[in-house]
Design an enzyme around this catalytic site. Sequence first.
Site, PDB file in Angstrom:
ATOM      1  N   ARG A  59       0.832  -1.211   0.000  1.00  0.00           N
ATOM      2  CA  ARG A  59       0.000   0.000   0.000  1.00  0.00           C
ATOM      3  C   ARG A  59       0.867   1.263   0.000  1.00  0.00           C
ATOM      4  O   ARG A  59       0.538   2.250  -0.647  1.00  0.00           O
ATOM      5  CB  ARG A  59      -0.989  -0.029   1.174  1.00  0.00           C
ATOM      6  CG  ARG A  59      -2.023  -1.159   0.985  1.00  0.00           C
ATOM      7  CD  ARG A  59      -3.124  -1.153   2.000  1.00  0.00           C
ATOM      8  NE  ARG A  59      -3.938   0.048   2.049  1.00  0.00           N
ATOM      9  CZ  ARG A  59      -4.925   0.344   1.217  1.00  0.00           C
ATOM     10  NH1 ARG A  59      -5.221  -0.461   0.220  1.00  0.00           N
ATOM     11  NH2 ARG A  59      -5.626   1.453   1.380  1.00  0.00           N
ATOM     12  N   ASN A  92      -7.233   9.259   6.620  1.00  0.00           N
ATOM     13  CA  ASN A  92      -6.459   8.633   5.545  1.00  0.00           C
ATOM     14  C   ASN A  92      -4.975   8.601   5.883  1.00  0.00           C
ATOM     15  O   ASN A  92      -4.439   9.551   6.448  1.00  0.00           O
ATOM     16  CB  ASN A  92      -6.671   9.382   4.226  1.00  0.00           C
ATOM     17  CG  ASN A  92      -8.119   9.322   3.778  1.00  0.00           C
ATOM     18  OD1 ASN A  92      -8.881   8.502   4.284  1.00  0.00           O
ATOM     19  ND2 ASN A  92      -8.498  10.179   2.856  1.00  0.00           N
ATOM     20  N   HIS A 115      -5.023   8.678  11.987  1.00  0.00           N
ATOM     21  CA  HIS A 115      -4.770   7.233  11.909  1.00  0.00           C
ATOM     22  C   HIS A 115      -3.352   6.915  11.421  1.00  0.00           C
ATOM     23  O   HIS A 115      -3.099   5.807  10.964  1.00  0.00           O
ATOM     24  CB  HIS A 115      -5.805   6.559  11.000  1.00  0.00           C
ATOM     25  CG  HIS A 115      -7.177   6.480  11.612  1.00  0.00           C
ATOM     26  ND1 HIS A 115      -8.293   6.064  10.914  1.00  0.00           N
ATOM     27  CD2 HIS A 115      -7.619   6.767  12.857  1.00  0.00           C
ATOM     28  CE1 HIS A 115      -9.356   6.111  11.710  1.00  0.00           C
ATOM     29  NE2 HIS A 115      -8.984   6.539  12.892  1.00  0.00           N
ATOM     30  N   CYS A 142      16.551   1.375  12.053  1.00  0.00           N
ATOM     31  CA  CYS A 142      15.959   2.675  12.374  1.00  0.00           C
ATOM     32  C   CYS A 142      17.023   3.750  12.147  1.00  0.00           C
ATOM     33  O   CYS A 142      18.142   3.625  12.670  1.00  0.00           O
ATOM     34  CB  CYS A 142      15.489   2.669  13.824  1.00  0.00           C
ATOM     35  SG  CYS A 142      15.135   4.309  14.461  1.00  0.00           S
ATOM     36  N   CYS A 145      18.137   5.019  15.924  1.00  0.00           N
ATOM     37  CA  CYS A 145      18.876   4.220  16.919  1.00  0.00           C
ATOM     38  C   CYS A 145      19.593   3.008  16.324  1.00  0.00           C
ATOM     39  O   CYS A 145      20.366   2.337  17.015  1.00  0.00           O
ATOM     40  CB  CYS A 145      17.930   3.766  18.038  1.00  0.00           C
ATOM     41  SG  CYS A 145      16.802   2.454  17.534  1.00  0.00           S
ATOM     42  N   SER A 183     -17.482   6.540   5.975  1.00  0.00           N
ATOM     43  CA  SER A 183     -18.710   5.765   6.188  1.00  0.00           C
ATOM     44  C   SER A 183     -19.286   5.967   7.582  1.00  0.00           C
ATOM     45  O   SER A 183     -20.408   5.562   7.855  1.00  0.00           O
ATOM     46  CB  SER A 183     -18.425   4.280   5.973  1.00  0.00           C
ATOM     47  OG  SER A 183     -17.441   3.843   6.892  1.00  0.00           O
ATOM     48  N   ASN A 207     -20.764  13.191   0.859  1.00  0.00           N
ATOM     49  CA  ASN A 207     -20.404  11.784   0.679  1.00  0.00           C
ATOM     50  C   ASN A 207     -21.118  11.237  -0.551  1.00  0.00           C
ATOM     51  O   ASN A 207     -22.113  11.801  -1.005  1.00  0.00           O
ATOM     52  CB  ASN A 207     -20.810  10.977   1.926  1.00  0.00           C
ATOM     53  CG  ASN A 207     -19.983   9.718   2.123  1.00  0.00           C
ATOM     54  OD1 ASN A 207     -18.759   9.770   2.044  1.00  0.00           O
ATOM     55  ND2 ASN A 207     -20.630   8.605   2.373  1.00  0.00           N
ATOM     56  N   GLU A 209     -22.885   8.670  -0.685  1.00  0.00           N
ATOM     57  CA  GLU A 209     -24.216   8.186  -0.278  1.00  0.00           C
ATOM     58  C   GLU A 209     -24.375   8.519   1.207  1.00  0.00           C
ATOM     59  O   GLU A 209     -23.384   8.853   1.865  1.00  0.00           O
ATOM     60  CB  GLU A 209     -24.275   6.673  -0.482  1.00  0.00           C
ATOM     61  CG  GLU A 209     -23.184   5.976   0.316  1.00  0.00           C
ATOM     62  CD  GLU A 209     -22.909   4.537  -0.089  1.00  0.00           C
ATOM     63  OE1 GLU A 209     -23.410   4.103  -1.137  1.00  0.00           O
ATOM     64  OE2 GLU A 209     -22.204   3.877   0.680  1.00  0.00           O
TER      65      GLU A 209
HETATM   66  N1  APR Z   1     -16.658  10.410  -3.298  1.00  0.00           N
HETATM   67  C1  APR Z   1     -17.200  10.568  -2.051  1.00  0.00           C
HETATM   68  N2  APR Z   1     -17.403   9.549  -1.210  1.00  0.00           N
HETATM   69  C2  APR Z   1     -17.059   8.315  -1.620  1.00  0.00           C
HETATM   70  C3  APR Z   1     -16.495   8.069  -2.892  1.00  0.00           C
HETATM   71  C4  APR Z   1     -16.292   9.189  -3.743  1.00  0.00           C
HETATM   72  N3  APR Z   1     -15.765   9.066  -4.967  1.00  0.00           N
HETATM   73  N4  APR Z   1     -16.269   6.736  -3.014  1.00  0.00           N
HETATM   74  C5  APR Z   1     -16.675   6.179  -1.868  1.00  0.00           C
HETATM   75  N5  APR Z   1     -17.155   7.124  -1.023  1.00  0.00           N
HETATM   76  C6  APR Z   1     -17.692   6.969   0.336  1.00  0.00           C
HETATM   77  C7  APR Z   1     -18.407   5.657   0.569  1.00  0.00           C
HETATM   78  O1  APR Z   1     -19.770   5.787   0.213  1.00  0.00           O
HETATM   79  C8  APR Z   1     -18.201   5.445   2.060  1.00  0.00           C
HETATM   80  O2  APR Z   1     -19.246   6.050   2.809  1.00  0.00           O
HETATM   81  O3  APR Z   1     -16.586   6.955   1.209  1.00  0.00           O
HETATM   82  C9  APR Z   1     -16.871   6.176   2.355  1.00  0.00           C
HETATM   83  C10 APR Z   1     -15.688   5.260   2.602  1.00  0.00           C
HETATM   84  O4  APR Z   1     -15.918   4.536   3.783  1.00  0.00           O
HETATM   85  P1  APR Z   1     -14.853   3.488   4.361  1.00  0.00           P
HETATM   86  O5  APR Z   1     -14.380   2.592   3.272  1.00  0.00           O
HETATM   87  O6  APR Z   1     -15.442   2.873   5.566  1.00  0.00           O
HETATM   88  O7  APR Z   1     -13.590   4.419   4.746  1.00  0.00           O
HETATM   89  P2  APR Z   1     -13.388   5.322   6.040  1.00  0.00           P
HETATM   90  O8  APR Z   1     -14.684   5.856   6.531  1.00  0.00           O
HETATM   91  O9  APR Z   1     -12.310   6.278   5.735  1.00  0.00           O
HETATM   92  O10 APR Z   1     -12.841   4.259   7.086  1.00  0.00           O
HETATM   93  C11 APR Z   1     -12.499   4.685   8.371  1.00  0.00           C
HETATM   94  O11 APR Z   1     -11.639   2.534   8.927  1.00  0.00           O
HETATM   95  O12 APR Z   1     -10.476   0.600   8.407  1.00  0.00           O
HETATM   96  C12 APR Z   1     -10.410   1.831   9.006  1.00  0.00           C
HETATM   97  O13 APR Z   1      -8.493   2.958   9.572  1.00  0.00           O
HETATM   98  C13 APR Z   1      -9.332   2.727   8.462  1.00  0.00           C
HETATM   99  O14 APR Z   1      -9.291   5.132   8.398  1.00  0.00           O
HETATM  100  C14 APR Z   1     -10.063   3.977   8.081  1.00  0.00           C
HETATM  101  C15 APR Z   1     -11.332   3.901   8.900  1.00  0.00           C
END
Ligand code: APR
Length: 239
Positions: A59, A92, A115, A142, A145, A183, A207, A209
């Site tokens: 990644r 992110n 995070h 590292c 150290c 999400s 978002n 959705e």
């Molecule tokens: N534009 C806007 N929103 C989008 C797009 C886009 N092009 N594509 C996807 N999404 C939305 C999805 O609908 C979803 O609601 O982004 C959200 C992504 O959700 P997750 O995959 O759950 O990511 P996130 O909320 O950042 O996760 C939180 O979970 O696993 C951990 O540490 C990781 O920081 C991460 C945390």
Amino acid sequence: MAAIRNIVILTGAGVSAESGIDTFRDSGGVWEQHRVEDVATPEAFARDRDLVLRFYDMRREAIQTRQPNAAHLALAKLQAQWPGRVTLVTQNVDDLHDRAAAALGVTAADLIHMHGEHLNAWCTACDVRSPWAGPLLDRPACPSCGEAALRPDIVWFGEMPYRMEEIFAALREADLFVSIGTSGAVYPAAGFVRNARDLGAATLELNLEPSQGSLWFDEARHGPATVVVPAWVEEMLAR
Ligand code: APR
């Protein structure tokens, strides 16, 4: 909306999706391809270090081939031009907000990676974090150290997110809280909207959705980040 001076913005994987970085919980997302408990917990790291390091090496390499999109650039523009304070808190671990901000001279302290960051390595021997772009699988020393004790500087499930005091200080001063591309599934970030409301801020969700926390927002706009975020930023800067 009442007068707005200070803004706190929370971003998640959705803001980087159109740059070609997989989200976590959408169909085909990271947590469909890998199990959280195999790669993203301290227990997984203790059990199978190579598997975890390989996952993050992959990644870390991938994000370096990606570019900030119109949403990252618009948020950096807002941070550079808004007369009040804009604190950008991101879940992110890519550096796309950083790269967008660097181009516009945004104050580094106003970007919080709660995070962690792919491009840092954290030494479990001396506790120093060092910039790191290469692999960790081969157990490099590292830079501080010399011990071969580096781990990804990523907040795993079961670990405490970074800079929470600064985030809550910003939420206390916020007139507006905006959540973008997340999400609302992972706490404490998912709870910020309720903290912000309780502290008197207006709340807005941008978002693709409705998120899991949608009902807590005063207003929601749905669509791809590269469309809805620049439109909202232009609206704010025209106020
Ligand atoms: N534009 C806007 N929103 C989008 C797009 C886009 N092009 N594509 C996807 N999404 C939305 C999805 O609908 C979803 O609601 O982004 C959200 C992504 O959700 P997750 O995959 O759950 O990511 P996130 O909320 O950042 O996760 C939180 O979970 O696993 C951990 O540490 C990781 O920081 C991460 C945390």
